[in-house]
Scaffold this motif. Structure first.
Motif, PDB file in Angstrom:
ATOM      1  N   THR A 250      39.861  37.614  71.497  1.00  0.00           N
ATOM      2  CA  THR A 250      39.714  36.665  70.274  1.00  0.00           C
ATOM      3  C   THR A 250      40.532  37.674  69.115  1.00  0.00           C
ATOM      4  O   THR A 250      41.524  37.082  68.449  1.00  0.00           O
ATOM      5  CB  THR A 250      38.459  36.160  69.944  1.00  0.00           C
TER       6      THR A 250
ATOM      7  N   TYR B 243      47.831  32.333  66.665  1.00  0.00           N
ATOM      8  CA  TYR B 243      46.546  31.472  66.277  1.00  0.00           C
ATOM      9  C   TYR B 243      46.058  30.374  66.908  1.00  0.00           C
ATOM     10  O   TYR B 243      44.815  30.073  66.979  1.00  0.00           O
ATOM     11  CB  TYR B 243      46.808  31.014  64.547  1.00  0.00           C
TER      12      TYR B 243
ATOM     13  N   HIS C 166      44.143  31.994  69.669  1.00  0.00           N
ATOM     14  CA  HIS C 166      43.126  32.789  68.770  1.00  0.00           C
ATOM     15  C   HIS C 166      41.848  31.587  68.419  1.00  0.00           C
ATOM     16  O   HIS C 166      40.717  31.880  68.804  1.00  0.00           O
ATOM     17  CB  HIS C 166      43.683  33.381  67.550  1.00  0.00           C
TER      18      HIS C 166
ATOM     19  N   TRP D  26      40.057  30.859  71.982  1.00  0.00           N
ATOM     20  CA  TRP D  26      39.153  31.778  72.314  1.00  0.00           C
ATOM     21  C   TRP D  26      38.001  31.778  71.443  1.00  0.00           C
ATOM     22  O   TRP D  26      36.878  32.319  71.845  1.00  0.00           O
ATOM     23  CB  TRP D  26      39.815  33.023  72.150  1.00  0.00           C
TER      24      TRP D  26
ATOM     25  N   LYS E 163      44.220  38.297  69.708  1.00  0.00           N
ATOM     26  CA  LYS E 163      45.252  36.977  69.495  1.00  0.00           C
ATOM     27  C   LYS E 163      45.485  36.866  68.114  1.00  0.00           C
ATOM     28  O   LYS E 163      46.549  36.283  67.747  1.00  0.00           O
ATOM     29  CB  LYS E 163      44.409  35.711  69.871  1.00  0.00           C
ATOM     30  N   GLY E 164      44.398  36.939  67.233  1.00  0.00           N
ATOM     31  CA  GLY E 164      44.515  36.707  65.887  1.00  0.00           C
ATOM     32  C   GLY E 164      45.551  37.909  65.333  1.00  0.00           C
ATOM     33  O   GLY E 164      46.355  37.730  64.508  1.00  0.00           O
TER      34      GLY E 164
END
Length: 178
Positions: free
Chosen positions: A135, A144, A147, A150, A138-139
């Protein structure tokens, strides 16, 4: 449809897999090792329980921040939660390497409740490692959409682990030998 990963995401994925395997194994190995003649670090449990409590609060505030468009605050809070979790883990292992485990002294239904909470806390604390790392990555990589996808799973599990860490401490604290 299979997600196509960028070179950066592939690199993060390797780290996520490595850390998600190495950290639990290292914790188990260190948990079994007692430092000879070490002074017990009996002051640590209330500190690392408090860190769990702060993690829970920061997680909730971080969700509030992102829902209110405060992206920078959200990022800072989530990074702080990761730091808190790492500090918790270091203190937890240090305590158990220097001190004997405290047996739970409750009886009856409360005993079953304690062990249920403890077992789910331990199992989910292992599962949350890759979830948090995926997570976060991804951010960090500004994906996003992934993100958010997840985070829907990571947030409640991480929050459960943080809150049950405090509950486990409160339930076993009367049995600590100081």
């Amino acid at each position: 449809m299979k997600e196509v990963l960028s070179a950066s995401e592939k690199q993060f994925k390797k780290w996520v897999v490595a850390v998600s395997i190495v950290v639990p194994l290292l914790v188990v190995l260190l948990f079994m090792y007692k430092i000879p003649n070490a002074k017990p670090l009996k002051f640590l449990p209330p500190i690392y329980a408090s860190i769990n409590g702060l993690t829970a609060i920061f997680l909730i505030v971080a969700v509030w921040a992102i829902k209110n468009g405060k992206k920078k605050l959200h990022q800072r809070l989530m990074t702080t939660c990761i730091v808190f979790s790492a500090l918790f883990l270091i203190m937890y292992v240090a305590y158990h390497m220097t001190s004997q485990s405290t047996p739970f002294g409750g009886e009856g239904t409360v005993r079953y409740l304690y062990y249920f909470i403890l077992l789910t806390h331990i199992l989910l604390s292992v599962a949350v490692i890759p979830l948090v790392l995926i997570t976060f990555s991804k951010g960090y990589l500004e994906n996003y959409k992934a993100h958010r996808k997840w985070a829907k799973y990571t947030f409640p599990i991480w929050l459960y682990v943080a809150v049950t860490g405090v509950i486990v401490y409160l339930m076993i604290s009367p049995y600590y030998q100081y």
